[in-house]
Structure formats: C-alpha cells, structure tokens
Design a protein around this motif. Sequence first.
Motif, short mmCIF file in Angstrom:
data_model
loop_
_atom_site.label_atom_id
_atom_site.label_comp_id
_atom_site.label_asym_id
_atom_site.label_seq_id
_atom_site.Cartn_x
_atom_site.Cartn_y
_atom_site.Cartn_z
N GLN A 59 11.32 -1.09 -13.20
CA GLN A 59 11.40 -2.53 -12.96
C GLN A 59 12.10 -2.85 -11.64
N GLN A 60 13.07 -2.03 -11.26
CA GLN A 60 13.77 -2.25 -9.99
C GLN A 60 12.85 -1.97 -8.81
N ASN A 61 12.03 -0.94 -8.93
CA ASN A 61 11.10 -0.61 -7.85
C ASN A 61 10.02 -1.67 -7.70
N ARG A 62 9.54 -2.20 -8.83
CA ARG A 62 8.54 -3.27 -8.76
C ARG A 62 9.13 -4.51 -8.09
N ALA A 63 10.36 -4.84 -8.46
CA ALA A 63 11.02 -5.99 -7.85
C ALA A 63 11.21 -5.75 -6.35
N PHE A 64 11.55 -4.53 -5.99
CA PHE A 64 11.76 -4.16 -4.58
C PHE A 64 10.49 -4.41 -3.77
N VAL A 65 9.36 -3.93 -4.28
CA VAL A 65 8.08 -4.09 -3.57
C VAL A 65 7.69 -5.56 -3.49
N ASN A 66 7.86 -6.27 -4.60
CA ASN A 66 7.41 -7.67 -4.64
C ASN A 66 8.29 -8.59 -3.80
N LEU A 67 9.60 -8.48 -3.96
CA LEU A 67 10.50 -9.38 -3.23
C LEU A 67 10.47 -9.14 -1.73
N LEU A 68 10.30 -7.87 -1.35
CA LEU A 68 10.29 -7.54 0.07
C LEU A 68 8.88 -7.54 0.67
N ASP A 69 7.89 -7.82 -0.19
CA ASP A 69 6.50 -7.94 0.25
C ASP A 69 6.06 -6.71 1.05
N ILE A 70 6.27 -5.52 0.45
CA ILE A 70 5.90 -4.27 1.11
C ILE A 70 4.42 -3.98 0.83
N ASP A 71 3.66 -3.76 1.87
CA ASP A 71 2.22 -3.49 1.76
C ASP A 71 2.02 -1.99 1.51
N LEU A 72 1.60 -1.67 0.28
CA LEU A 72 1.38 -0.27 -0.11
C LEU A 72 -0.08 -0.05 -0.43
N GLN A 73 -0.56 1.17 -0.14
CA GLN A 73 -1.93 1.55 -0.47
C GLN A 73 -1.91 2.87 -1.23
N PRO A 74 -2.77 3.02 -2.24
CA PRO A 74 -2.85 4.31 -2.95
C PRO A 74 -3.27 5.42 -2.00
N PHE A 75 -2.67 6.57 -2.18
CA PHE A 75 -2.99 7.71 -1.31
C PHE A 75 -4.28 8.38 -1.78
N GLU A 76 -5.16 8.62 -0.86
CA GLU A 76 -6.37 9.41 -1.09
C GLU A 76 -6.42 10.51 -0.04
N PRO A 77 -6.67 11.76 -0.44
CA PRO A 77 -6.71 12.85 0.55
C PRO A 77 -7.64 12.58 1.72
N THR A 78 -8.73 11.84 1.48
CA THR A 78 -9.68 11.57 2.56
C THR A 78 -9.05 10.73 3.68
N THR A 79 -7.97 10.00 3.34
CA THR A 79 -7.31 9.16 4.34
C THR A 79 -6.78 9.99 5.50
N ILE A 80 -6.33 11.21 5.21
CA ILE A 80 -5.69 12.02 6.24
C ILE A 80 -6.57 13.20 6.68
N GLN A 81 -7.80 13.23 6.22
CA GLN A 81 -8.70 14.30 6.60
C GLN A 81 -9.62 13.84 7.74
N ASN A 82 -9.95 14.77 8.60
CA ASN A 82 -10.88 14.52 9.71
C ASN A 82 -10.42 13.35 10.58
N GLN A 83 -9.11 13.31 10.82
CA GLN A 83 -8.56 12.25 11.65
C GLN A 83 -8.60 12.64 13.12
N GLN A 84 -8.51 11.63 13.99
CA GLN A 84 -8.45 11.90 15.41
C GLN A 84 -7.13 12.59 15.75
N SER A 85 -7.08 13.23 16.90
CA SER A 85 -5.91 14.03 17.28
C SER A 85 -4.66 13.17 17.45
N ASP A 86 -4.81 11.89 17.72
CA ASP A 86 -3.65 11.04 17.90
C ASP A 86 -3.30 10.23 16.64
N SER A 87 -3.86 10.64 15.51
CA SER A 87 -3.47 10.07 14.22
C SER A 87 -2.31 10.89 13.66
N LEU A 88 -1.20 10.24 13.34
CA LEU A 88 0.01 10.93 12.92
C LEU A 88 0.25 10.78 11.42
#
Length: 339
Positions: A59-88
């Motif tokens: 409940q504390q973590n949910r409040a943290f994300v909501n009150l601070l309006d942190i933009d989070l996205q679920p991690f998918e392995p494809t997100t970090i695969q076959n990236q350009q060389s300047d993707s960190l």
Amino acid sequence: MSQAQQLHELLKEGSELNIVCHNNPDPDCLASALALGRIAAAAGIDERQILYSGNISHQQNRAFVNLLDIDLQPFEPTTIQNQQSDSLLAFVDHSIPGKNNTVPVDTAVDIVIDHHPAEDIDARFVDHREELGAAATILTEYVRALEIELETNLATALLFAIRSDTLDFLRGATDGEYEAAGHLHEYADQEMLRQLSTPSVSGGTLDAISTAIDNRTIQQAVLISHVGRTTERDALPQAVDYLVRLEGVQTVIVFGLVDDAIHISARSPDARVNAGRILHKAFKDVGSGGGHHDVAGGEIPLGIFADYRSDDAQLLEMVEETITARLVAELNLSEKTNE
C-alpha cells in the motif's frame, strides 16, 4: 572526474534510456529511477522509460507511485533487444541481470547504481556502495553535484526513499543518509511525506499478518512463521517488521505462497546472524535469496513442488515443512518452542 560527472558524460552519448527496476519495486528503487531519469533529461536524453516486473502491491508503494505521479511501464525483454548502439540500459537498486529482475541473463548493462551486496557486477558505469543505507543517497549526491533542479516531487521521493529504506534512520543509516536528508528536507513536501508514511492497509495484508502471528515458532531467539497462500506479497515484510518487536526475538523469517512462487522475508537486528547470507545459502540450489546482514528476501519457484500443486492443502504442508527444515538446518537451531 567525479562519479557524477562520469555518469553525465556517459548519458550524453545516449539517445534513449531504459531504467529497469527490480521486481516489485520499493520507494528506494522508484525514487532512484526517477532521479536518474531527471539526470538523463539534463544530459539531453528525451526518450526515457522506467520499467518494472512483478507488482506494485504494498500500500505504501502504491501511494508512492500515485501521489508522485511516477510513469511506469511493464518490462518486456523485447524492449531492450535489438536496440540502437546509443540506447542505454540502467539498473538502480539492483545490479545483476536475472537476479531480482526478469532481464535475460547475459544482457549487457550500461549503468548500475546499487547498495545491495553483490559480486561480479558488469556494466560500463558502476557505483556500488554496500556501506550505504539507500540507493537514493547516491542519486541525491549526483543531483547535487550536477546541479539538477530539485523540484518538489523529486525531493519528496528521494527523502521518503531514504527514510523508508533505513526505517526512519534506525537501520543501516550512515552519515551519507543524514547529509542527503538534510539537503532534501527544505525542498520536500512535508504533507505528502505524512501521507506516504500512513497509507491505508488492506484486509488481505491484515489477514496475512494475523496468520503469521498464529503460525509462529521460536527457537533460540529465532522466529519462523508463514502466511500460507496470499495475494499480498508485501504483507510478508510487514509481518516480519511486526514480529521482530516480540520480546526475546532477535531474528524473524516469514514465508508464504504468492502466485507461482514461495516468497521469503527476513529481519535480524542480531549482529551474529547475517540474514542475507542465511537465505542465500539455504535456497541457492532451488531459487534465489540474499540481501543485507539485517534485512533480506528470497524467492523460490513452485516447480520444485510440482508433485503437490494439484492439492493446495498438501502443497502448503510440504512448503512449510521443507522451507522450515532448510532454515532450521542453516541456522543450526534446536530445542523448538511454540508460542
């Protein structure tokens, strides 16, 4: 060149930054990711993502994300695969691909900022300080050194993260935490800090804590208990924090079934017991476990109990018996006492 400047120079090379949190991220991980994103923006990176696996269930973590309006996205392995060389790719509050995260093993990591015990960290930039009480302390140092604008939400996030990871400066706090908190205090939203400190508690969490109280056994100042099956993974550390206050108890370990895994949480103010080492040695052949000497966690896939998964009552019985036996053996306990 300072570590903050080295980080800034590396970020200047990138066009995109993917910040991966550890599984079920807590305020320290989330605030550190938020701060690293701000630093990356100042270095000229417009494309930034904060990614996570697991759940934001405490409940504390949910409040943290909501009150601070942190933009989070679920991690998918494809997100970090076959990236350009300047993707960190960056890790904050954890350090090894495949350990407490769902990043494929052997993935190349560019940035690691962490304070948890770990070995063989491999990244282009590493700031690993086990002596500190929070990763947010490191990020606060960077924000100050690089003269990043310390807007209210960022200051509040970092200050709350430091307070949370050190139990309000009662666990693992160093001069670094006090110095960082002193700097952040004047910029932080005090009302928001109060709201974050007193979030509502779900009925499922209370039920799990109650079950842990009922199932407790004590052996030589070590309390071991379980919550059975629960949907509230974060009820385990909350149960541990409650039970460690019991008179005569120096070490508490609580485990339970959450979805398809056994989760374990441990606390040990006893300097003679290294909770992280205990969990690592007890379960390294069937899952993962580790952490600091006084606070640790672990996760074991239910695959090792495949023969019992069709009968939940039998599964719970086997899990309780097996996990307890491993802990008792690793802690060299005897003379069992029930309370």
